[in-house]
Design a protein around this motif. Structure first.
Motif, PDB file in Angstrom:
ATOM      1  N   SER A  30       1.089  -1.076  -0.239  1.00 28.79           N
ATOM      2  CA  SER A  30       0.210   0.152  -0.321  1.00 28.79           C
ATOM      3  C   SER A  30       1.277   1.370  -0.292  1.00 28.79           C
ATOM      4  CB  SER A  30      -1.215   0.368   1.369  1.00 28.79           C
ATOM      5  OG  SER A  30      -0.433   0.541   1.926  1.00 28.79           O
ATOM      6  N   THR A  31       1.923   1.310   0.308  1.00 30.53           N
ATOM      7  CA  THR A  31       2.424   2.350   0.030  1.00 30.53           C
ATOM      8  C   THR A  31       3.623   2.860  -1.102  1.00 30.53           C
ATOM      9  OG1 THR A  31       4.767   0.945   1.199  1.00 30.53           O
ATOM     10  CG2 THR A  31       3.198   1.803   3.140  1.00 30.53           C
ATOM     11  N   SER A  53       0.466   5.657  -4.303  1.00 31.84           N
ATOM     12  CA  SER A  53       0.857   4.441  -3.654  1.00 31.84           C
ATOM     13  C   SER A  53      -1.132   4.646  -2.573  1.00 31.84           C
ATOM     14  CB  SER A  53       1.110   4.940  -2.078  1.00 31.84           C
ATOM     15  OG  SER A  53       1.237   5.719  -2.046  1.00 31.84           O
ATOM     16  N   SER A  54      -1.664   5.975  -2.595  1.00 31.32           N
ATOM     17  CA  SER A  54      -3.156   6.065  -1.934  1.00 31.32           C
ATOM     18  C   SER A  54      -3.630   6.556  -2.823  1.00 31.32           C
ATOM     19  CB  SER A  54      -3.045   7.932  -1.821  1.00 31.32           C
ATOM     20  OG  SER A  54      -3.359   8.769  -3.433  1.00 31.32           O
ATOM     21  N   ASN A  74      -6.441  -1.044  -1.676  1.00 28.16           N
ATOM     22  CA  ASN A  74      -4.844  -1.873  -0.568  1.00 28.16           C
ATOM     23  C   ASN A  74      -5.508  -2.767   0.174  1.00 28.16           C
ATOM     24  OD1 ASN A  74      -2.952   0.118  -2.326  1.00 28.16           O
ATOM     25  ND2 ASN A  74      -3.206   1.733  -0.622  1.00 28.16           N
TER      26      ASN A  74
END
Length: 122
Positions: A30-31, A53-54, A74
């Motif tokens: 997720s990063t 990532s977001s 995510n």
């Protein structure tokens, strides 16, 4: 280490749709920014789409804009590539890749999946 596994490829007729999935082995996924790339026989690997990532920002190569959509969930460590209105020229092996910084440059990506074949017949 992050392991990526693509799925969802296959044979489709022109005009049809396919959805590719890229699932990661770790929640740290997720990063990472994620990109989809493809490589057709006899051609170099090319950028298709990328997502931060977001998930807030996306980008596409011109030839797929309006037809392909990249998204991510995510919570499930998964990034998707929805491909609509497929064309024979979309035929290629599709790879997903993860990078600490979003980019269209494949050399900036640290982790790669094994690829999934997409074949579009006319």
């Amino acid at each position: 280490q992050v392991q990526l596994v693509e799925s969802g490829g296959g044979l489709a007729q022109a005009g049809a749709s396919l959805r590719l999935s890229c699932t990661a082995s770790r929640r740290i996924f997720s990063t990472y920014a994620v990109g989809w790339f493809r490589q057709a026989p006899g051609k170099e690997r090319e950028f298709v789409a990328r997502i931060t990532s977001s998930g807030m920002n996306t980008d596409y190569r011109d030839s797929v804009k309006g037809r392909f959509t990249i998204s991510r969930d995510n919570a499930y460590n998964t990034v998707y590539l929805q491909m609509n209105s497929l064309k024979p020229e979309d035929t290629a092996i599709y790879y997903c890749a993860a990078a600490s910084v979003v980019s269209t440059d494949s050399s900036r990506y640290d982790y790669w999946g094994q690829g999934t074949q997409v074949t579009v017949s006319s």
